[in-house]
Every structure is written in C-alpha cells, then in structure tokens.
Design a protein around this motif. Structure first.
Motif, PDB file in Angstrom:
ATOM      1  N   ASP A 101       0.791  -1.258  -0.146  1.00  0.00           N
ATOM      2  CA  ASP A 101       0.139   0.035   0.061  1.00  0.00           C
ATOM      3  C   ASP A 101       0.927   1.137  -0.003  1.00  0.00           C
ATOM      4  N   LYS A 102       2.253   1.295  -0.121  1.00  0.00           N
ATOM      5  CA  LYS A 102       3.208   2.333  -0.437  1.00  0.00           C
ATOM      6  C   LYS A 102       3.281   2.854  -1.830  1.00  0.00           C
ATOM      7  N   ALA A 103       2.832   3.912  -2.009  1.00  0.00           N
ATOM      8  CA  ALA A 103       2.580   4.335  -3.368  1.00  0.00           C
ATOM      9  C   ALA A 103       4.271   4.458  -3.880  1.00  0.00           C
ATOM     10  N   GLU A 104       5.012   4.964  -2.949  1.00  0.00           N
ATOM     11  CA  GLU A 104       6.308   5.205  -3.329  1.00  0.00           C
ATOM     12  C   GLU A 104       7.208   3.775  -3.465  1.00  0.00           C
ATOM     13  N   GLU A 105       6.798   2.921  -3.156  1.00  0.00           N
ATOM     14  CA  GLU A 105       7.428   1.688  -3.777  1.00  0.00           C
ATOM     15  C   GLU A 105       7.250   1.043  -5.034  1.00  0.00           C
ATOM     16  N   TYR A 106       6.303   1.850  -5.838  1.00  0.00           N
ATOM     17  CA  TYR A 106       5.832   1.319  -7.057  1.00  0.00           C
ATOM     18  C   TYR A 106       6.587   2.189  -8.266  1.00  0.00           C
ATOM     19  N   GLU A 107       7.169   1.492  -9.436  1.00  0.00           N
ATOM     20  CA  GLU A 107       7.758   2.015 -10.357  1.00  0.00           C
ATOM     21  C   GLU A 107       6.885   2.437 -11.338  1.00  0.00           C
ATOM     22  N   PHE A 108       5.850   1.314 -11.625  1.00  0.00           N
ATOM     23  CA  PHE A 108       5.046   1.496 -12.905  1.00  0.00           C
ATOM     24  C   PHE A 108       3.621   2.037 -12.530  1.00  0.00           C
ATOM     25  N   TRP A 109       3.071   3.052 -13.250  1.00  0.00           N
ATOM     26  CA  TRP A 109       1.833   3.717 -12.820  1.00  0.00           C
ATOM     27  C   TRP A 109       1.274   3.814 -14.411  1.00  0.00           C
ATOM     28  N   GLY A 110       0.043   3.659 -14.196  1.00  0.00           N
ATOM     29  CA  GLY A 110      -1.025   4.033 -15.328  1.00  0.00           C
ATOM     30  C   GLY A 110      -1.309   5.712 -15.193  1.00  0.00           C
ATOM     31  N   GLN A 111      -2.121   6.053 -15.915  1.00  0.00           N
ATOM     32  CA  GLN A 111      -2.783   7.521 -16.094  1.00  0.00           C
ATOM     33  C   GLN A 111      -3.741   7.912 -15.122  1.00  0.00           C
ATOM     34  N   GLY A 112      -4.495   6.959 -14.858  1.00  0.00           N
ATOM     35  CA  GLY A 112      -5.458   7.082 -13.850  1.00  0.00           C
ATOM     36  C   GLY A 112      -6.913   7.167 -14.485  1.00  0.00           C
ATOM     37  N   THR A 113      -7.966   6.691 -13.891  1.00  0.00           N
ATOM     38  CA  THR A 113      -9.425   6.816 -14.348  1.00  0.00           C
ATOM     39  C   THR A 113     -10.098   7.683 -13.012  1.00  0.00           C
ATOM     40  N   GLN A 114     -11.134   8.438 -13.336  1.00  0.00           N
ATOM     41  CA  GLN A 114     -11.699   9.109 -12.156  1.00  0.00           C
ATOM     42  C   GLN A 114     -13.025   8.477 -12.046  1.00  0.00           C
TER      43      GLN A 114
END
Length: 125
Positions: A108-121
């Motif tokens: 649950d720690k965002a800083e530990e993830y390297e790859f991200w999508g652009q998001g969906t609202q």
C-alpha cells in the motif's frame, strides 16, 4: 518497462457499482504486485487493493467487503470491482505494478511502485 492503461471510471450514485480495468503490457510477470491506488484532491495517494506476487490479495480496511480485486492472466488485465460505493470513494484511481522486492507488506506504499497508469476518475454523488 511496463505499460498500464486504466479504464472503467465514471459517475455513479451512492450504493452503485463500477468495475475498473487495468490493461498491462510490456515486461510483466506473475511475481509482480499489481495494485490499485486512489487519490482525492488534497489527499495523499493511498493503496486500495493489491494482487500480490505471492498470489494473495490485500485490501484497505475502508473497502473490505465492498471491493474485489482480480486478474485475468490470459488478458494481462487487472480488475477492481467496486460495490456499495460511497461519496468518500470518489477519487482518481490508479493502477500500479512493481516487484516490491518481495516485501508484500509494502503493497500500500505508493512510493514503492515504479510503474503507473494515467488514472481513471471515479465520482460518487
């Protein structure tokens, strides 16, 4: 590199349901942790649910019993089924992927993830 593309967000009334999808491509494998995060305006990005590399799932307490994370390995797609939605669930939802060094307690720690999508609202009102 891993590419992640989310879809399925939208507006729904309280009590309604949505299913988010995250299509993954590139160098993905089953030992990665695939997570869903959300971020509301003025708040930090928080972990919602994750499909861990050890095959187990984890959920934020606020969504337990309402949200279900799943994945379709054949389609390389991660899902988040969201039921009984509440106004406080409104946020931008992001898909993320990382090996987390095998330390699944950091799911649950965002800083530990390297790859991200652009998001969906997602808006619940």
């Amino acid at each position: 590199q891993v590419q992640l593309v989310e879809s399925g967000g939208g507006s729904v009334q309280p009590g309604g349901s949505l299913r988010l999808s995250c299509a993954a491509s590139g160098h993905t494998d089953s030992s990665m942790c695939m997570g869903w995060f959300r971020q509301a305006p003025g708040k930090e990005r928080e972990g919602v649910a994750a499909f861990r590399g050890d095959g187990r799932t984890s959920y934020e307490d606020a969504v337990k019993g309402r949200f279900t994370i799943s994945q379709d390995n054949a389609k390389n797609t991660l899902y988040l089924q969201m039921n009984s939605l509440k106004p406080e669930d409104s946020a931008m939802y992001y898909c993320a992927a990382d090996y987390l060094g095998g330390s699944w307690r950091d799911w649950d720690k965002a800083e530990e993830y390297e790859f991200w999508g652009q998001g969906t609202q997602v808006t619940v009102s």
